[in-house]
Design a protein around this motif. Structure first.
Motif, PDB file in Angstrom:
ATOM      1  N   VAL A 154       0.855  -1.221   0.038  1.00 56.46           N
ATOM      2  CA  VAL A 154      -0.021  -0.204   0.055  1.00 56.46           C
ATOM      3  C   VAL A 154       0.949   1.236   0.223  1.00 56.46           C
ATOM      4  CG1 VAL A 154      -1.500   1.219   1.181  1.00 56.46           C
ATOM      5  CG2 VAL A 154      -1.931  -1.165   1.105  1.00 56.46           C
ATOM      6  N   LYS A 155       1.679   1.253   0.774  1.00 56.67           N
ATOM      7  CA  LYS A 155       2.865   2.262   0.850  1.00 56.67           C
ATOM      8  C   LYS A 155       3.506   2.546  -0.346  1.00 56.67           C
ATOM      9  CE  LYS A 155       4.040   2.490   5.779  1.00 56.67           C
ATOM     10  NZ  LYS A 155       5.083   2.411   6.820  1.00 56.67           N
ATOM     11  N   ASP A 156       3.910   1.526  -1.002  1.00 55.65           N
ATOM     12  CA  ASP A 156       4.432   1.740  -2.340  1.00 55.65           C
ATOM     13  C   ASP A 156       3.808   2.140  -3.379  1.00 55.65           C
ATOM     14  OD1 ASP A 156       7.006   0.849  -1.405  1.00 55.65           O
ATOM     15  OD2 ASP A 156       6.512  -1.407  -2.021  1.00 55.65           O
ATOM     16  N   TYR A 157       2.369   1.911  -3.648  1.00 63.23           N
ATOM     17  CA  TYR A 157       1.244   2.272  -4.271  1.00 63.23           C
ATOM     18  C   TYR A 157       0.917   3.926  -4.199  1.00 63.23           C
ATOM     19  CZ  TYR A 157      -2.719   2.571  -7.724  1.00 63.23           C
ATOM     20  OH  TYR A 157      -3.479   3.100  -8.596  1.00 63.23           O
ATOM     21  N   PHE A 158       0.845   4.303  -2.965  1.00 60.96           N
ATOM     22  CA  PHE A 158       0.473   5.586  -2.623  1.00 60.96           C
ATOM     23  C   PHE A 158       1.425   6.588  -2.926  1.00 60.96           C
ATOM     24  CE2 PHE A 158      -3.065   4.105  -0.290  1.00 60.96           C
ATOM     25  CZ  PHE A 158      -3.953   5.279  -0.060  1.00 60.96           C
ATOM     26  N   LEU A 159       2.974   5.953  -2.938  1.00 55.71           N
ATOM     27  CA  LEU A 159       3.818   6.946  -3.674  1.00 55.71           C
ATOM     28  C   LEU A 159       3.575   7.337  -4.977  1.00 55.71           C
ATOM     29  CD1 LEU A 159       7.152   5.365  -2.130  1.00 55.71           C
ATOM     30  CD2 LEU A 159       5.919   7.560  -1.315  1.00 55.71           C
ATOM     31  N   THR A 160       2.900   6.286  -5.871  1.00 54.17           N
ATOM     32  CA  THR A 160       2.741   6.544  -7.393  1.00 54.17           C
ATOM     33  C   THR A 160       1.602   7.475  -7.659  1.00 54.17           C
ATOM     34  OG1 THR A 160       1.146   4.692  -7.558  1.00 54.17           O
ATOM     35  CG2 THR A 160       3.638   4.464  -7.802  1.00 54.17           C
ATOM     36  N   ILE A 161       0.752   7.727  -6.358  1.00 52.29           N
ATOM     37  CA  ILE A 161      -0.522   8.461  -6.735  1.00 52.29           C
ATOM     38  C   ILE A 161      -0.291   9.974  -5.619  1.00 52.29           C
ATOM     39  CG2 ILE A 161      -1.909   6.845  -7.429  1.00 52.29           C
ATOM     40  CD1 ILE A 161      -2.991   6.451  -4.479  1.00 52.29           C
ATOM     41  N   ASN A 162       0.828  10.253  -5.445  1.00 56.07           N
ATOM     42  CA  ASN A 162       1.359  11.530  -4.702  1.00 56.07           C
ATOM     43  C   ASN A 162       0.775  11.432  -3.395  1.00 56.07           C
ATOM     44  OD1 ASN A 162       2.581  12.824  -7.027  1.00 56.07           O
ATOM     45  ND2 ASN A 162       0.722  13.340  -7.658  1.00 56.07           N
ATOM     46  N   GLY A 163       0.520  10.191  -2.581  1.00 56.65           N
ATOM     47  CA  GLY A 163       0.268   9.964  -1.246  1.00 56.65           C
ATOM     48  C   GLY A 163       1.409   9.892  -0.521  1.00 56.65           C
ATOM     49  N   SER A 164       1.175  10.076   0.919  1.00 55.26           N
ATOM     50  CA  SER A 164       2.315   9.713   1.963  1.00 55.26           C
ATOM     51  C   SER A 164       2.253   8.527   2.538  1.00 55.26           C
ATOM     52  CB  SER A 164       2.248  11.083   2.797  1.00 55.26           C
ATOM     53  OG  SER A 164       1.287  10.834   3.666  1.00 55.26           O
ATOM     54  N   ASP A 165       3.151   8.172   3.424  1.00 59.03           N
ATOM     55  CA  ASP A 165       3.137   7.023   4.271  1.00 59.03           C
ATOM     56  C   ASP A 165       2.200   7.148   5.228  1.00 59.03           C
ATOM     57  OD1 ASP A 165       5.104   5.693   2.867  1.00 59.03           O
ATOM     58  OD2 ASP A 165       6.732   5.979   4.639  1.00 59.03           O
ATOM     59  N   THR A 166       1.874   8.404   5.538  1.00 58.37           N
ATOM     60  CA  THR A 166       0.590   8.691   6.491  1.00 58.37           C
ATOM     61  C   THR A 166      -0.706   8.241   6.054  1.00 58.37           C
ATOM     62  OG1 THR A 166       1.891  10.164   8.018  1.00 58.37           O
ATOM     63  CG2 THR A 166      -0.432  10.049   8.146  1.00 58.37           C
ATOM     64  N   ASP A 167      -0.830   8.635   4.716  1.00 58.22           N
ATOM     65  CA  ASP A 167      -2.230   8.546   3.906  1.00 58.22           C
ATOM     66  C   ASP A 167      -2.242   7.104   3.616  1.00 58.22           C
ATOM     67  OD1 ASP A 167      -2.706  11.066   3.315  1.00 58.22           O
ATOM     68  OD2 ASP A 167      -1.427  11.260   1.876  1.00 58.22           O
ATOM     69  N   ALA A 168      -1.219   6.234   3.407  1.00 60.17           N
ATOM     70  CA  ALA A 168      -1.177   4.768   3.117  1.00 60.17           C
ATOM     71  C   ALA A 168      -1.632   4.285   4.553  1.00 60.17           C
ATOM     72  CB  ALA A 168       0.084   4.452   2.619  1.00 60.17           C
ATOM     73  N   GLU A 169      -0.955   4.601   5.583  1.00 61.71           N
ATOM     74  CA  GLU A 169      -1.536   3.848   6.873  1.00 61.71           C
ATOM     75  C   GLU A 169      -2.742   4.075   7.150  1.00 61.71           C
ATOM     76  OE1 GLU A 169       1.371   5.434   9.512  1.00 61.71           O
ATOM     77  OE2 GLU A 169       3.257   4.214   8.734  1.00 61.71           O
ATOM     78  N   CYS A 170      -3.175   5.281   7.050  1.00 60.08           N
ATOM     79  CA  CYS A 170      -4.591   5.497   7.222  1.00 60.08           C
ATOM     80  C   CYS A 170      -5.723   4.705   6.347  1.00 60.08           C
ATOM     81  CB  CYS A 170      -4.983   6.870   7.071  1.00 60.08           C
ATOM     82  SG  CYS A 170      -4.265   8.095   8.435  1.00 60.08           S
ATOM     83  N   PHE A 171      -5.317   4.668   5.194  1.00 60.43           N
ATOM     84  CA  PHE A 171      -6.038   3.820   4.271  1.00 60.43           C
ATOM     85  C   PHE A 171      -5.952   2.342   4.761  1.00 60.43           C
ATOM     86  CE2 PHE A 171      -5.893   0.946   0.577  1.00 60.43           C
ATOM     87  CZ  PHE A 171      -6.914   1.145  -0.112  1.00 60.43           C
ATOM     88  N   TYR A 172      -4.759   1.879   5.088  1.00 62.45           N
ATOM     89  CA  TYR A 172      -4.707   0.471   5.326  1.00 62.45           C
ATOM     90  C   TYR A 172      -5.434   0.313   6.649  1.00 62.45           C
ATOM     91  CZ  TYR A 172      -2.341  -3.811   6.404  1.00 62.45           C
ATOM     92  OH  TYR A 172      -2.264  -5.440   6.727  1.00 62.45           O
ATOM     93  N   ASP A 173      -5.246   1.087   7.670  1.00 62.82           N
ATOM     94  CA  ASP A 173      -5.976   0.713   9.076  1.00 62.82           C
ATOM     95  C   ASP A 173      -7.603   0.545   9.078  1.00 62.82           C
ATOM     96  OD1 ASP A 173      -3.449   0.510  10.344  1.00 62.82           O
ATOM     97  OD2 ASP A 173      -3.439   2.584  10.966  1.00 62.82           O
ATOM     98  N   HIS A 174      -8.051   1.711   8.072  1.00 56.36           N
ATOM     99  CA  HIS A 174      -9.477   1.951   7.825  1.00 56.36           C
ATOM    100  C   HIS A 174     -10.181   0.759   7.057  1.00 56.36           C
ATOM    101  CE1 HIS A 174     -13.157   3.881   6.857  1.00 56.36           C
ATOM    102  NE2 HIS A 174     -13.162   3.233   5.571  1.00 56.36           N
ATOM    103  N   PHE A 175      -9.492   0.119   6.151  1.00 52.33           N
ATOM    104  CA  PHE A 175     -10.064  -0.807   5.484  1.00 52.33           C
ATOM    105  C   PHE A 175      -9.574  -2.396   5.959  1.00 52.33           C
ATOM    106  CE2 PHE A 175     -10.376   2.225   2.060  1.00 52.33           C
ATOM    107  CZ  PHE A 175     -11.815   1.932   1.666  1.00 52.33           C
ATOM    108  N   THR A 176      -8.514  -2.463   6.855  1.00 48.19           N
ATOM    109  CA  THR A 176      -8.395  -3.699   7.652  1.00 48.19           C
ATOM    110  C   THR A 176      -9.355  -3.708   8.510  1.00 48.19           C
ATOM    111  OG1 THR A 176      -6.026  -3.357   7.039  1.00 48.19           O
ATOM    112  CG2 THR A 176      -6.628  -4.771   8.986  1.00 48.19           C
ATOM    113  N   ALA A 177      -9.944  -2.376   9.271  1.00 47.08           N
ATOM    114  CA  ALA A 177     -10.877  -2.435  10.340  1.00 47.08           C
ATOM    115  C   ALA A 177     -12.212  -3.087   9.840  1.00 47.08           C
ATOM    116  CB  ALA A 177     -10.852  -1.263  10.992  1.00 47.08           C
ATOM    117  N   ASN A 178     -12.328  -2.518   8.650  1.00 46.22           N
ATOM    118  CA  ASN A 178     -13.753  -3.037   8.117  1.00 46.22           C
ATOM    119  C   ASN A 178     -13.800  -4.178   7.218  1.00 46.22           C
ATOM    120  OD1 ASN A 178     -12.994  -2.127   5.640  1.00 46.22           O
ATOM    121  ND2 ASN A 178     -14.197  -0.203   5.604  1.00 46.22           N
ATOM    122  N   GLY A 179     -12.939  -4.927   7.203  1.00 41.54           N
ATOM    123  CA  GLY A 179     -12.635  -6.146   6.582  1.00 41.54           C
ATOM    124  C   GLY A 179     -12.605  -5.861   5.124  1.00 41.54           C
TER     125      GLY A 179
END
Length: 222
Positions: A154-179
């Motif tokens: 997720v972090k690697d892909y977010f770098l390709t869409i101008n996202g940060s590690d924080t953005d990637a972690e928030c995205f990952y935590d959010h969708f991991t939590a809701n399955g």
């Protein structure tokens, strides 16, 4: 018309005789039919145009000649290429300066297969199959189940869409939590969800913050 003597050495040894040739002359009188056959072979082997054909023979020849001529050109081109290849082989390969001589054979590794690439978890063996199995005598395969990506992916892909590690972690935590669901539906393409996350980042971050605050208050009450 008189046919070329068989003792002469032809310029080529073979040619393509098409069904359309036979079909064009099949209903002619035998004499005209033989004359056109001779015209075809004389032209193919010696490059000689016929003379003395009857009116019906000339009409058939006008239909036959263009296709026969095109076939001969293809044959001569293939033959010349073969002779050049044999000459290059005797001289140790392609001529100097030939870019094809410098090309190296492409090595195919397991990693080159998109099915073996961890970033391509949504590749389907068959995109238009029916899950019931066999239809019309053809075997259908089930669509590959969604596999959640790792945080590093997720972090690697977010770098390709101008996202940060924080953005990637928030995205990952959010969708991991809701399955890994959007509403009640399982995510089919997490990369598309990631791009949507970046477009609506402020909205998602506010939702995540509310959820975190709510969970913190529940913990304090306990």
């Amino acid at each position: 018309m008189a046919a070329i003597e068989h003792t002469e050495n032809p310029s080529r040894k073979t040619f393509a005789f098409y069904w359309s040739f036979k079909d064009a002359i099949r209903d002619m009188p035998d004499a005209d039919k033989l004359a056109v056959y001779e015209a075809i072979t004389d032209f193919a082997f010696f490059g000689v145009d016929p003379d003395g054909l009857s009116p019906v023979g000339r009409l058939a020849w006008k239909l036959i000649r263009p296709q026969l001529e095109a076939s001969i050109r293809r044959y001569d081109a293939c033959r010349n290429n073969g002779l050049k290849g044999a000459e290059y082989g005797k001289n140790g390969g392609a001529p100097k300066g030939n870019q094809n001589a410098r090309k190296q054979p492409q090595r195919i590794t397991p990693e080159d297969n998109p099915k073996n690439n961890p970033l391509n978890h949504n590749v389907n063996d068959n995109a238009n199959v029916n899950e019931k199995g066999v239809i019309g005598g053809e075997v259908a395969t089930k669509r590959r189940a969604f596999v959640a990506p790792s945080l590093e992916m997720v972090k690697d892909y977010f770098l390709t869409i101008n996202g940060s590690d924080t953005d990637a972690e928030c995205f990952y935590d959010h969708f991991t939590a809701n399955g890994w669901r959007t509403g009640k539906n399982l995510i089919k393409d997490w990369k598309a969800a990631a791009r949507n996350w970046m477009r609506r980042k402020s909205e998602f971050n506010a939702t995540t913050q509310k959820q975190t605050t709510h969970e913190t208050r529940k913990t304090n009450f306990l």
